[in-house]
Design an enzyme around this catalytic site. Structure first.
Site, PDB file in Angstrom:
ATOM      1  N   ARG A   1      -1.991  -6.033  -8.021  1.00 52.37           N
ATOM      2  CA  ARG A   1      -0.917  -7.012  -7.817  1.00 52.37           C
ATOM      3  C   ARG A   1      -0.857  -8.012  -8.960  1.00 52.37           C
ATOM      4  O   ARG A   1       0.196  -8.449  -9.366  1.00 52.37           O
ATOM      5  CB  ARG A   1      -1.142  -7.784  -6.509  1.00 52.37           C
TER       6      ARG A   1
ATOM      7  N   HIS B   1       0.842  -1.205   0.000  1.00 53.50           N
ATOM      8  CA  HIS B   1       0.000   0.000   0.000  1.00 53.50           C
ATOM      9  C   HIS B   1       0.878   1.257   0.000  1.00 53.50           C
ATOM     10  O   HIS B   1       0.650   2.198  -0.757  1.00 53.50           O
ATOM     11  CB  HIS B   1      -0.874   0.064   1.258  1.00 53.50           C
TER      12      HIS B   1
ATOM     13  N   SER C   1      -3.397  -7.759   3.112  1.00 55.18           N
ATOM     14  CA  SER C   1      -3.628  -7.488   4.536  1.00 55.18           C
ATOM     15  C   SER C   1      -4.112  -8.751   5.248  1.00 55.18           C
ATOM     16  O   SER C   1      -3.717  -9.019   6.385  1.00 55.18           O
ATOM     17  CB  SER C   1      -4.663  -6.372   4.701  1.00 55.18           C
TER      18      SER C   1
ATOM     19  N   LYS D   1     -18.697  -4.447   8.915  1.00 51.25           N
ATOM     20  CA  LYS D   1     -17.533  -5.340   9.016  1.00 51.25           C
ATOM     21  C   LYS D   1     -16.853  -5.160  10.370  1.00 51.25           C
ATOM     22  O   LYS D   1     -16.977  -4.101  10.981  1.00 51.25           O
ATOM     23  CB  LYS D   1     -16.538  -5.023   7.895  1.00 51.25           C
TER      24      LYS D   1
END
Ligand code: PNS
Length: 158
Positions: free
Chosen positions: A90, A17, A128, A41
């Site tokens: 990615r 990041h 993450s 969440k």
């Protein structure tokens, strides 16, 4: 004057990041790292904690700030006067979801332009979720996250 948003969950922020943010800092006049706060969440770090961690990590870049937002990204973009949204990619697997999100954002607001930055190869494996799993299981994440994030993970998962 181009103000760019780098939105994300950042739970927690990784070196991947930060690499994207650093490159945006050199490309745009202003960069706002936008931490999503999604009440449905349960992240490991609250939005405020993620903002604090990111603030420590971006302190050296004078044109970068950090904020959290709730609701639609396009609404936040309008609120802060940003038309450019940057996400890191990615691999092709990221592209499929990212293109869908960017087209949704475009549908919601034709003002917003999404740009993609290819992640540095050495960070291509990072996510993450995996970082949290490794940290939870006692593995070293020193190569994967900035120092303050590593310390916060240790404290949270001990
Ligand atoms: O780090 P992530 O999980 O890839 O970030 C995803 C994020 C925060 C950019 C995305 O979930 C988002 O924009 N959320 C805000 C809600 C929204 O605008 N949804 C509709 C557009 S897809």
């Amino acid at each position: 004057m181009i103000r760019a948003l780098v939105p994300g969950s950042f739970d927690p922020p990784t070196k991947g990041h930060l690499d994207v943010v650093e490159r945006c800092a050199s490309l745009f006049d202003e960069v706002i790292v936008a931490v999503v706060h999604n009440p449905s969440k349960t992240p490991l770090f609250t939005a405020d904690e993620r903002v604090e961690l990111l603030e420590e990590c971006v302190a050296a870049w004078s044109n970068v700030s950090v904020a959290s937002f709730e609701g639609l990204l396009v609404d936040f973009a309008q609120e802060v006067g940003a038309r450019t949204v940057v996400k890191g990619l990615r691999a092709v697997t990221d592209f499929e979801f990212e293109i869908q999100m960017s087209q949704m954002n475009r549908q919601l607001s034709s003002d917003v332009v999404s740009l993609f930055v290819a992640t540095k190869p050495e960070y291509g494996y990072l996510s993450s979720s995996l970082v949290k799993e490794v940290a939870r299981l006692g593995g070293s994440v020193d190569e994967m996250v900035p120092g303050p994030v590593g310390a916060a993970l240790k404290e949270r998962l001990q």
